[in-house]
Design a protein around this motif. Structure first.
Motif, PDB file in Angstrom:
ATOM      1  N   GLY A   1       6.000  -5.234   4.286  1.00 26.06           N
ATOM      2  CA  GLY A   1       6.870  -3.972   3.880  1.00 26.06           C
ATOM      3  C   GLY A   1       7.883  -4.223   4.062  1.00 26.06           C
ATOM      4  O   GLY A   1       8.703  -3.208   2.732  1.00 26.06           O
TER       5      GLY A   1
ATOM      6  N   VAL B   1      15.509  -3.934  -2.585  1.00 21.53           N
ATOM      7  CA  VAL B   1      15.386  -2.474  -2.860  1.00 21.53           C
ATOM      8  C   VAL B   1      17.318  -2.513  -3.425  1.00 21.53           C
ATOM      9  O   VAL B   1      18.076  -3.385  -3.032  1.00 21.53           O
ATOM     10  CB  VAL B   1      14.998  -1.376  -1.596  1.00 21.53           C
ATOM     11  CG1 VAL B   1      15.486  -1.839  -0.267  1.00 21.53           C
ATOM     12  CG2 VAL B   1      14.922  -0.261  -2.592  1.00 21.53           C
TER      13      VAL B   1
ATOM     14  N   SER C   1      14.333   3.083  -1.175  1.00 19.47           N
ATOM     15  CA  SER C   1      14.118   3.898   0.484  1.00 19.47           C
ATOM     16  C   SER C   1      12.934   2.597   0.572  1.00 19.47           C
ATOM     17  O   SER C   1      11.897   1.589  -0.793  1.00 19.47           O
ATOM     18  CB  SER C   1      13.326   5.056   0.776  1.00 19.47           C
ATOM     19  OG  SER C   1      14.550   6.248   0.414  1.00 19.47           O
ATOM     20  N   LEU C   2      12.427   2.142   1.856  1.00 19.08           N
ATOM     21  CA  LEU C   2      11.367   1.247   2.523  1.00 19.08           C
ATOM     22  C   LEU C   2      11.092   1.510   2.892  1.00 19.08           C
ATOM     23  O   LEU C   2      11.285   2.447   3.664  1.00 19.08           O
ATOM     24  CB  LEU C   2      12.448   0.295   2.473  1.00 19.08           C
ATOM     25  CG  LEU C   2      11.712  -1.403   1.482  1.00 19.08           C
ATOM     26  CD1 LEU C   2      13.017  -2.396   2.161  1.00 19.08           C
ATOM     27  CD2 LEU C   2      10.788  -1.631   0.278  1.00 19.08           C
ATOM     28  N   LYS C   3       8.912   0.849   3.678  1.00 12.86           N
ATOM     29  CA  LYS C   3       8.857   1.562   4.376  1.00 12.86           C
ATOM     30  C   LYS C   3       8.276   0.458   5.081  1.00 12.86           C
ATOM     31  O   LYS C   3       6.960  -0.019   4.475  1.00 12.86           O
ATOM     32  CB  LYS C   3       7.683   2.738   3.960  1.00 12.86           C
ATOM     33  CG  LYS C   3       6.629   2.942   5.272  1.00 12.86           C
ATOM     34  CD  LYS C   3       5.594   3.646   4.820  1.00 12.86           C
ATOM     35  CE  LYS C   3       4.164   4.036   6.289  1.00 12.86           C
ATOM     36  NZ  LYS C   3       3.021   4.641   5.411  1.00 12.86           N
TER      37      LYS C   3
ATOM     38  N   VAL D   1      14.367  -7.161   4.185  1.00 15.13           N
ATOM     39  CA  VAL D   1      15.183  -6.359   3.909  1.00 15.13           C
ATOM     40  C   VAL D   1      16.279  -6.378   3.356  1.00 15.13           C
ATOM     41  O   VAL D   1      17.004  -7.412   4.230  1.00 15.13           O
ATOM     42  CB  VAL D   1      14.693  -4.936   4.676  1.00 15.13           C
ATOM     43  CG1 VAL D   1      15.854  -3.908   4.243  1.00 15.13           C
ATOM     44  CG2 VAL D   1      13.680  -4.456   5.386  1.00 15.13           C
TER      45      VAL D   1
END
Length: 119
Positions: free
Chosen positions: A7, A11, A16-18, A115
């Protein structure tokens, strides 16, 4: 025992990220389940944790109010929902299990997912 994160990605600031983490060879019900992160040149930081005792949740100061940890014990999957992301959240995020939250004495952890938050 295997923990596999997914995931992560790129970004924009404020996005947002999950993240998800699938566990095999163990039961999440037997552990406190956690996320930690590490950015280049920085120390590891505890992000969030769910206690195995009372299911209380704990968050690092930077994560409180923006990130949410959750799990599906039936599927042995944990999640980290991250909102209002900032460039300083850029790091490799790892899922892990430990006996108790707050000690960062992880028994098993995954390989991590990157991320990256662009400004």
């Amino acid at each position: 025992v295997q923990l596999v994160e997914s995931g992560g990605g790129l970004v924009q600031d404020g996005g947002s990220l999950k993240l998800s983490c699938a566990g095999s060879g163990l039961s999440f019900d037997d552990y406190a389940i956690s996320w930690f992160r590490q950015a280049p040149g920085k120390e590891r930081e505890a992000v969030a944790c769910i206690s195995s005792i009372d299911k209380a949740t704990y968050y690092g100061d930077f994560a409180r109010g923006r990130f949410t940890i959750s799990s599906d014990s039936a599927k042995n999957i944990m999640f980290l929902h991250m909102n209002s992301l900032k460039p300083e959240d850029t790091a490799v995020y790892y899922c892990a299990v430990e006996a108790y939250c707050l000690y960062q004495q992880y028994e098993y952890w995954g390989r991590g997912t990157q991320v990256t938050v662009s400004s």
